[in-house]
Design a protein around this motif. Structure first.
Motif, short mmCIF file in Angstrom:
data_model
loop_
_atom_site.label_atom_id
_atom_site.label_comp_id
_atom_site.label_asym_id
_atom_site.label_seq_id
_atom_site.Cartn_x
_atom_site.Cartn_y
_atom_site.Cartn_z
N ALA A 120 0.81 -1.22 0.00
CA ALA A 120 0.00 0.00 0.00
C ALA A 120 0.84 1.26 0.00
O ALA A 120 0.38 2.34 -0.40
CB ALA A 120 -0.94 0.00 1.21
N ASN A 121 2.09 1.15 0.43
CA ASN A 121 2.99 2.30 0.47
C ASN A 121 3.88 2.42 -0.77
O ASN A 121 4.76 3.27 -0.81
CB ASN A 121 3.87 2.22 1.72
N GLY A 122 3.66 1.54 -1.74
CA GLY A 122 4.48 1.57 -2.95
C GLY A 122 5.53 0.49 -2.94
O GLY A 122 5.43 -0.48 -2.18
N PRO A 123 6.59 0.63 -3.75
CA PRO A 123 7.62 -0.41 -3.82
C PRO A 123 8.45 -0.47 -2.55
O PRO A 123 8.80 0.56 -1.97
CB PRO A 123 8.48 0.00 -5.02
#
Length: 202
Positions: A120-123
């Motif tokens: 959910a926070n990206g890579p």
């Protein structure tokens, strides 16, 4: 402790990056004689560049029979990288960036679920515990204060790649200006070799 040594220059014994990467490995071996060292020369055993068939196989599609050897090589390369505690790379600048042989190797180690993931926070990088040391050779000068700074896509690219998979502090030893003239080449090589001998132990 495992060390993976990668070379990508096409110049063989005439390569500056190969000389410096070898000096780095020698320094680390001297400091830690028990190092388990694995070597891969990307010009002697080149990896194929990615194709649509590679990407389809990665998504679970049946792979053509002729692709099987390269898929096996891809898996071997990934496993070597995952197993390594230290990675030493010889990376010359070709036309302002990395050799295509090294790009093919990078395409095999940037694998979702193995060296990075998305949430959910990206890579999120998954390889943060590794030490990466890169021996760079460049024909000219590409520092931030030089006219050619905007053409530097070797160190900047590798910093981005390794940062993406969680290795936020890769170490670089550079030999710059090696095509400016014999004196410049000799001085740059000597400086880089000296830097290699001063590396902290593994």
């Amino acid at each position: 402790m495992k060390l993976l040594h990668i070379d990508s220059s096409v110049l063989g014994p005439h390569s500056v990056s190969r000389q410096v990467s070898a000096a780095i490995v020698a320094r680390l071996r001297q400091a830690t004689p028990s190092l388990d060292i694995q070597y891969r020369d990307l010009t002697q055993t080149p990896l194929a560049h990615l194709s649509g068939s590679h990407l389809a196989a990665a998504q679970g599609a049946p792979a053509p029979a002729e692709l099987a050897p390269d898929l096996a090589a891809s898996q071997a390369v990934l496993e070597e990288f995952l197993a390594a505690d230290i990675v030493v790379i010889g990376a010359p600048m070709y036309n302002f960036t990395i050799p295509s042989q090294l790009k093919a190797w990078i395409d095999r180690i940037l694998v979702a679920g193995k060296t990075f993931k998305y949430d959910a926070n990206g890579p999120q990088g998954l390889s943060g515990g590794k030490r990466v040391i890169v021996a760079i050779s460049r024909g000219g000068y590409y520092g931030a204060d030089t006219p050619a700074a905007s053409l530097e896509h070797l160190e900047s690219y590798l910093r981005g790649v390794f940062g993406f998979i969680g290795i936020t502090s890769p170490e670089f030893i550079s030999a710059d200006g090696i095509q400016v003239g014999p004196e410049h080449r000799e001085k740059a090589l000597a400086s880089a070799l000296q830097a290699a001998t001063g590396l902290r132990a593994a």
